[in-house]
Write an enzyme that holds these catalytic residues in place. Sequence first.
Site, PDB file in Angstrom:
ATOM      1  N   GLY A  43       0.815  -1.326  -0.158  1.00 26.78           N
ATOM      2  CA  GLY A  43      -0.083   0.104  -0.093  1.00 26.78           C
ATOM      3  C   GLY A  43       0.839   1.093   0.324  1.00 26.78           C
ATOM      4  N   GLU A  98       3.976   4.597   5.863  1.00 25.20           N
ATOM      5  CA  GLU A  98       2.615   3.610   5.957  1.00 25.20           C
ATOM      6  C   GLU A  98       1.591   4.429   4.995  1.00 25.20           C
ATOM      7  OE1 GLU A  98       1.115   1.049   6.540  1.00 25.20           O
ATOM      8  OE2 GLU A  98       1.819  -0.032   8.254  1.00 25.20           O
ATOM      9  N   ASP A 102      -4.793   2.367  11.139  1.00 23.87           N
ATOM     10  CA  ASP A 102      -6.221   2.216  11.366  1.00 23.87           C
ATOM     11  C   ASP A 102      -6.313   1.869  12.904  1.00 23.87           C
ATOM     12  OD1 ASP A 102      -9.068   1.960  10.415  1.00 23.87           O
ATOM     13  OD2 ASP A 102      -8.892  -0.141  10.594  1.00 23.87           O
ATOM     14  N   VAL A 152     -11.191   3.015   2.312  1.00 26.25           N
ATOM     15  CA  VAL A 152     -10.824   3.871   1.206  1.00 26.25           C
ATOM     16  C   VAL A 152      -9.964   3.152   0.436  1.00 26.25           C
ATOM     17  CG1 VAL A 152     -11.083   6.166   2.375  1.00 26.25           C
ATOM     18  CG2 VAL A 152      -8.925   4.842   2.758  1.00 26.25           C
ATOM     19  N   ARG A 164      -5.458   0.155  -6.625  1.00 20.64           N
ATOM     20  CA  ARG A 164      -4.210   0.764  -6.186  1.00 20.64           C
ATOM     21  C   ARG A 164      -3.784   1.839  -7.091  1.00 20.64           C
ATOM     22  NH1 ARG A 164      -2.246  -2.322  -1.968  1.00 20.64           N
ATOM     23  NH2 ARG A 164      -2.394  -4.591  -1.974  1.00 20.64           N
TER      24      ARG A 164
HETATM   25  P1  5GP Z   1      -4.177  -1.483  11.214  1.00 25.45           P
HETATM   26  O1  5GP Z   1      -3.481  -2.765  11.676  1.00 25.45           O
HETATM   27  O2  5GP Z   1      -3.656  -0.223  11.609  1.00 25.45           O
HETATM   28  O3  5GP Z   1      -5.695  -1.841  11.547  1.00 25.45           O
HETATM   29  O4  5GP Z   1      -4.397  -1.752   9.752  1.00 25.45           O
HETATM   30  C1  5GP Z   1      -3.473  -1.242   8.986  1.00 25.45           C
HETATM   31  C2  5GP Z   1      -3.570  -1.955   7.535  1.00 25.45           C
HETATM   32  O5  5GP Z   1      -5.030  -2.218   7.260  1.00 25.45           O
HETATM   33  C3  5GP Z   1      -3.131  -0.740   6.464  1.00 25.45           C
HETATM   34  O6  5GP Z   1      -1.676  -0.631   6.258  1.00 25.45           O
HETATM   35  C4  5GP Z   1      -3.914  -1.423   5.321  1.00 25.45           C
HETATM   36  O7  5GP Z   1      -3.329  -2.259   4.625  1.00 25.45           O
HETATM   37  C5  5GP Z   1      -5.414  -2.021   5.845  1.00 25.45           C
HETATM   38  N1  5GP Z   1      -6.471  -0.988   5.724  1.00 25.45           N
HETATM   39  C6  5GP Z   1      -6.899  -0.413   6.734  1.00 25.45           C
HETATM   40  N2  5GP Z   1      -7.734   0.603   6.503  1.00 25.45           N
HETATM   41  C7  5GP Z   1      -8.160   0.627   4.995  1.00 25.45           C
HETATM   42  C8  5GP Z   1      -8.869   1.161   4.076  1.00 25.45           C
HETATM   43  O8  5GP Z   1      -9.614   1.906   4.560  1.00 25.45           O
HETATM   44  N3  5GP Z   1      -8.571   0.914   3.097  1.00 25.45           N
HETATM   45  C9  5GP Z   1      -7.548  -0.027   2.459  1.00 25.45           C
HETATM   46  N4  5GP Z   1      -7.617  -0.347   1.393  1.00 25.45           N
HETATM   47  N5  5GP Z   1      -6.900  -0.730   3.449  1.00 25.45           N
HETATM   48  C10 5GP Z   1      -6.920  -0.583   4.813  1.00 25.45           C
END
Ligand code: 5GP
Length: 176
Positions: A43, A98, A102, A152, A164
Site C-alpha cells: 500500500g 505507511e 487504522d 478507502v 491501487r
Molecule cells: P491496522 O493494523 O492499523 O488496523 O491496519 C492497517 C492496514 O490495514 C493498512 O496498512 C492497510 O493495509 C489496511 N487498511 C486499513 N484501513 C484501510 C482502508 O480504508 N482501505 C484499505 N484499502 N486498506 C486499509
Amino acid sequence: MDEELGEVLFSAEQIAARIRELGETISRDYAGRDLVLAGVLRGAAFFLVDLARALTIPAAIDFIAISSYGPSSKASGVVRIVKDLEEEIAGRDLLVVEDIVDTGLTLGYLLRILRARGPASLKVCTLLDRAVRRIVDHPIAYRGFEVPDKFVVGYGLDYQQRYRNLPFIAALKTPA
Ligand code: 5GP
C-alpha cells in the site's frame, strides 16, 4: 468511473500538495542525519516514492512486506514478514512509511521488531490516519490526512488488489 467507487476524498492535486509539505518538514527535521525510509508494501509504495522525490536531503529507500495471519482480512496485529528490509538500520534514523494507520495493530507489531534492531531513531509517517478506530496508540510524527470511518481505496490502497493505481483516494461504496 467504477460503480463501486464513492466520493473522492483527496484528489491527486491535494495529495501532491500535502506530500510537498511533508517533504519540506521531513527534510528540515532530518537534515544532517542518516535517514532510511522504510515503506510498508504494498500500500505505501506510491506514497513512499512520491515522498522521497519531495525530499531535499539524502535518504535511503527500502521496503518491508508483511502479511496477516489467518483467513480474515481484518487486522489482528499478528503478522509475519514476507519481505524484510535490506538495509542495516542499527544506529540509523528510520522513518516507517505507511499508507494508513487504522487500529494501529499492524504498526505496533512492526515497530516492535524494528525497534529491536537498534535504530538511532524510529518514527512513523502515514499518508492516512483513521484515529477513530485506534486500538493501540502510537506517536505519529507525520500524517498526510485524517480519514473518516469509511473504507478507502486508491493511491496504493486496494480492495481485493484493485484500485491501487488510482491517482486519487476515494471511499468504496461496497462495504469491505
Ligand atoms: P491496522 O493494523 O492499523 O488496523 O491496519 C492497517 C492496514 O490495514 C493498512 O496498512 C492497510 O493495509 C489496511 N487498511 C486499513 N484501513 C484501510 C482502508 O480504508 N482501505 C484499505 N484499502 N486498506 C486499509
